[in-house]
Design a protein around this motif. Sequence first.
Motif, PDB file in Angstrom:
ATOM      1  N   THR A  34       0.821  -1.216   0.000  1.00 48.13           N
ATOM      2  CA  THR A  34       0.000   0.000   0.000  1.00 48.13           C
ATOM      3  C   THR A  34       0.848   1.257   0.000  1.00 48.13           C
ATOM      4  O   THR A  34       0.373   2.336  -0.367  1.00 48.13           O
ATOM      5  CB  THR A  34      -0.934   0.025   1.225  1.00 48.13           C
ATOM      6  N   LYS A  38       1.703   0.358  -5.225  1.00 44.05           N
ATOM      7  CA  LYS A  38       0.243   0.441  -5.382  1.00 44.05           C
ATOM      8  C   LYS A  38      -0.229  -0.021  -6.760  1.00 44.05           C
ATOM      9  O   LYS A  38      -1.311  -0.591  -6.880  1.00 44.05           O
ATOM     10  CB  LYS A  38      -0.236   1.878  -5.125  1.00 44.05           C
ATOM     11  N   ASP A  39       0.574   0.214  -7.790  1.00 43.96           N
ATOM     12  CA  ASP A  39       0.155  -0.201  -9.130  1.00 43.96           C
ATOM     13  C   ASP A  39      -0.004  -1.720  -9.203  1.00 43.96           C
ATOM     14  O   ASP A  39      -1.006  -2.232  -9.723  1.00 43.96           O
ATOM     15  CB  ASP A  39       1.150   0.274 -10.185  1.00 43.96           C
ATOM     16  N   LEU A  41      -0.374  -3.669  -6.673  1.00 48.60           N
ATOM     17  CA  LEU A  41      -1.430  -4.035  -5.720  1.00 48.60           C
ATOM     18  C   LEU A  41      -2.798  -3.960  -6.397  1.00 48.60           C
ATOM     19  O   LEU A  41      -3.635  -4.853  -6.234  1.00 48.60           O
ATOM     20  CB  LEU A  41      -1.376  -3.105  -4.508  1.00 48.60           C
ATOM     21  N   ARG A  42      -3.014  -2.902  -7.173  1.00 44.74           N
ATOM     22  CA  ARG A  42      -4.294  -2.756  -7.875  1.00 44.74           C
ATOM     23  C   ARG A  42      -4.481  -3.862  -8.917  1.00 44.74           C
ATOM     24  O   ARG A  42      -5.597  -4.341  -9.118  1.00 44.74           O
ATOM     25  CB  ARG A  42      -4.385  -1.372  -8.527  1.00 44.74           C
ATOM     26  N   TYR A  45      -5.533  -6.929  -6.971  1.00 41.23           N
ATOM     27  CA  TYR A  45      -6.911  -6.830  -6.496  1.00 41.23           C
ATOM     28  C   TYR A  45      -7.909  -6.902  -7.648  1.00 41.23           C
ATOM     29  O   TYR A  45      -9.007  -7.449  -7.487  1.00 41.23           O
ATOM     30  CB  TYR A  45      -7.101  -5.557  -5.674  1.00 41.23           C
ATOM     31  N   ASN A  76     -10.846  -2.295   1.178  1.00 42.55           N
ATOM     32  CA  ASN A  76      -9.910  -2.714   0.134  1.00 42.55           C
ATOM     33  C   ASN A  76     -10.553  -2.814  -1.240  1.00 42.55           C
ATOM     34  O   ASN A  76      -9.946  -2.458  -2.256  1.00 42.55           O
ATOM     35  CB  ASN A  76      -9.295  -4.072   0.496  1.00 42.55           C
ATOM     36  N   LEU A  79     -10.906   0.630  -2.640  1.00 40.69           N
ATOM     37  CA  LEU A  79      -9.620   1.323  -2.744  1.00 40.69           C
ATOM     38  C   LEU A  79      -8.761   0.769  -3.876  1.00 40.69           C
ATOM     39  O   LEU A  79      -8.079   1.525  -4.582  1.00 40.69           O
ATOM     40  CB  LEU A  79      -8.857   1.216  -1.424  1.00 40.69           C
ATOM     41  N   TYR A  80      -8.780  -0.551  -4.077  1.00 41.24           N
ATOM     42  CA  TYR A  80      -7.806  -1.166  -4.977  1.00 41.24           C
ATOM     43  C   TYR A  80      -8.417  -2.015  -6.092  1.00 41.24           C
ATOM     44  O   TYR A  80      -7.773  -2.208  -7.128  1.00 41.24           O
ATOM     45  CB  TYR A  80      -6.832  -2.034  -4.168  1.00 41.24           C
TER      46      TYR A  80
END
Length: 281
Positions: A34, A38-39, A41-42, A45, A76, A79-80
């Motif tokens: 996080t 983040k890229d 992580l997205r 997800y 989550n 957010l993602y």
Amino acid sequence: IWEEFKRCVQENPRKLSSAFTAVEYENAVTQYATRFDKDELRKCYAKMADLFDECIAEKTEKMHKFLVYLLNAASNYLLYARSWAHGMPPVTIVLDTTSLMDKAVKSIAFAIDQTYANTIEIFTADELREQKADDEDVDDVAYEYSNFESIGKLSFSGELLAQKQDKSNVLPLSLDDTKVVLTGRVRQFLKIEFKDWDEKSNFFSLMAKQIVFYDDGGRVVPHGGVKAITANKPTGGQSVENLLSTGEHSMYYTQAIGQNHQEMIEDTIRDEVCRGVNLLR
């Protein structure tokens, strides 16, 4: 640990490596990814959200239960994985266009003061089918549109979309900006959808002043006989009939109403849990 988590999600989401504990995996996501990745992580997800949709649709396990937990824990999902706008229903307008059936309409355009929608799609049919409303206590007539055929679609893109997003969607759109070229003839009923809501916003509104029909020569086709059958409820009394008028200061102002994708998932899960509990009883 984060690298191992990414590999599991992308290559074998039904099995997490036992090299690390659940707490270590969760910390890798919440405390490392996080902040520093983040890229990726997205992407993880998004893959988890797609798998979860397949699990629900096919009623099969396609991902480890720990991934289901991480996907739906806290905020989550929004957010993602998916934005609040994902799955939000369109603003829908249905018109009786009997008076235009012999006019060879080739395109339709709209004068819009503001909208968070990024796509306009137009459908047509010879019959408008009524159906019972989902709520038994509601007397309003509902319709189903399985017999409607898409005859035109316009998605905002390029510089116009960039300007629209840069102005937080408070950008007037001209008739030229919104002209939808039709690939089929206009039949007795026309359904217009404003959809594909801006994923960076939690607003789903439309402020439209005018609808204009054109023939194949680009000439305006008078639409005095066109009537509104149904549409999203207006805000502030600014009804859909204003869209058909030529008044300078009138407009149709409305909001998309309904559940987004996450809310539909939550209802599905709740229904399945209740069904399971009833079976146990």
